[in-house]
Enzyme design. Sequence first.
Site, PDB file in Angstrom:
ATOM      1  N   GLU A 204       1.471   3.369  -5.846  1.00 28.45           N
ATOM      2  CA  GLU A 204       0.575   2.427  -5.063  1.00 28.45           C
ATOM      3  C   GLU A 204       0.663   1.316  -5.645  1.00 28.45           C
ATOM      4  O   GLU A 204      -0.096   0.071  -5.465  1.00 28.45           O
ATOM      5  CB  GLU A 204      -0.882   2.875  -4.962  1.00 28.45           C
ATOM      6  CG  GLU A 204      -1.021   4.318  -4.328  1.00 28.45           C
ATOM      7  CD  GLU A 204      -2.075   4.797  -3.763  1.00 28.45           C
ATOM      8  OE1 GLU A 204      -3.349   4.130  -4.572  1.00 28.45           O
ATOM      9  OE2 GLU A 204      -2.566   5.695  -3.088  1.00 28.45           O
ATOM     10  N   LYS A 336      -8.838   7.887   6.468  1.00 34.85           N
ATOM     11  CA  LYS A 336      -7.423   7.736   6.573  1.00 34.85           C
ATOM     12  C   LYS A 336      -6.796   8.345   7.934  1.00 34.85           C
ATOM     13  O   LYS A 336      -7.070   9.679   8.315  1.00 34.85           O
ATOM     14  CB  LYS A 336      -6.878   8.634   5.414  1.00 34.85           C
ATOM     15  CG  LYS A 336      -7.060   8.341   4.054  1.00 34.85           C
ATOM     16  CD  LYS A 336      -6.558   9.384   2.815  1.00 34.85           C
ATOM     17  CE  LYS A 336      -6.742   8.854   1.664  1.00 34.85           C
ATOM     18  NZ  LYS A 336      -6.241   9.632   0.800  1.00 34.85           N
TER      19      LYS A 336
END
Length: 422
Positions: A204, A336
Amino acid sequence: MHIHKIQAREILDSRGNPTIEADVILENGIIGRASVPSGASTGSREACELRDNDPKRYAGKGVQKAVKHVNEEINQALQGLSVSDQENLDRILCQLDNTENKSHLGANAILATSLACARARALSLNQPLYMTLNQGDMMTMPVPMMNILNGGAHADNNVDIQEFMIMPIGAPDFPVALQMGTEIFHVLKSVLKKQGLNTAVGDEGGFAPNIQSNRQALDLLSEAIEKAGFRLGEDIVFALDVAASELFNEGFYHMSSENQKFDSHQLIEYYANLISSYPIASIEDGLDEKDWSGWKQLTTLLGNKVQLVGDDLFVTNPKILQEGIAQGIANAILIKVNQIGTLSETRQAIKLAYDNGYRCVMSHRSGETEDTFIADLAVASGCGQIKTGSLCRTDRTAKYNQLLRINELASLPYAGKNILKR
């Protein structure tokens, strides 16, 4: 705004693994496009991501089956329908799949179609996506939760906690918040270098050094914040994603880097000590997704002090969230879109959270694409917080850049310190 054709293709995500991208082509020639991310640390009750499991191709990770489902069954079912009714389209997709976890067509096939329909509608209306996604919620620019130190399943290092994040709550607006986070990120690199620590980045975009303890990670961040000229606890607060399900084995939580193991109560005490030492505003997945008795204790003891976010715990599923609300577990939910598989069900989870006093945090996945849909959805839903990684790697900065564009268009208020109000 009627659908002429839907077609999909296999593309690569930020980890070099296949994922699916769908184009919804309208009769007026407009094309709405969306691609789907993939997680590394996943909840057991997430909707099914359909993979080919052919070892001769992409080590079994191909998505040609999902692509075929879009090009055939889904295309046939949605042709001629209007993209103006998102709930109807998503209902048809779920009925066509006809499984609890979307394992027939694949949540990846369904989600790519669902989001592409929403984008096609926005383009047809000649309006920004965040505007057409808004359902009357008070829109705000979200506080970014910037994952600048990576561990756990997101990095190849010895750090147990998966994400150490900074939140620039003291910024006056989103552009300044982004600037603050970026400056701290670059100072952190120099701090790590000075101590002889690795400055390679994880999935990330955060740094992924081998360090001695979770406290050392927080100390490194504290030093970088101070050297960048910001006030810890005023300008910047911390957020953690423990991803505790990844640490849980045979009844205990194993912190390998610290050579310790904890039961639920001991781990809660560990968090309480961290909170007393550092300005931690949010803890995500602090306990295993199945440790509901522990979660209840965690919420009782720390829920009035910090935001307790359920990710693997709730998997953006309204039914599971409702169970958690009934039992008084956590006080926030991570959103999500690929955990549940349609835009409409994602919205249901957000509304349910709001109606019951739970906060929402919009989130990316560790395996991302250049798609920026979640940036618009974060603004449209007014959730006030977004997780979309660190301040490098285009798959992460693409979302930040989209938020900058939205900020320029909309002149919306920045959530800032309002997210701390309990």
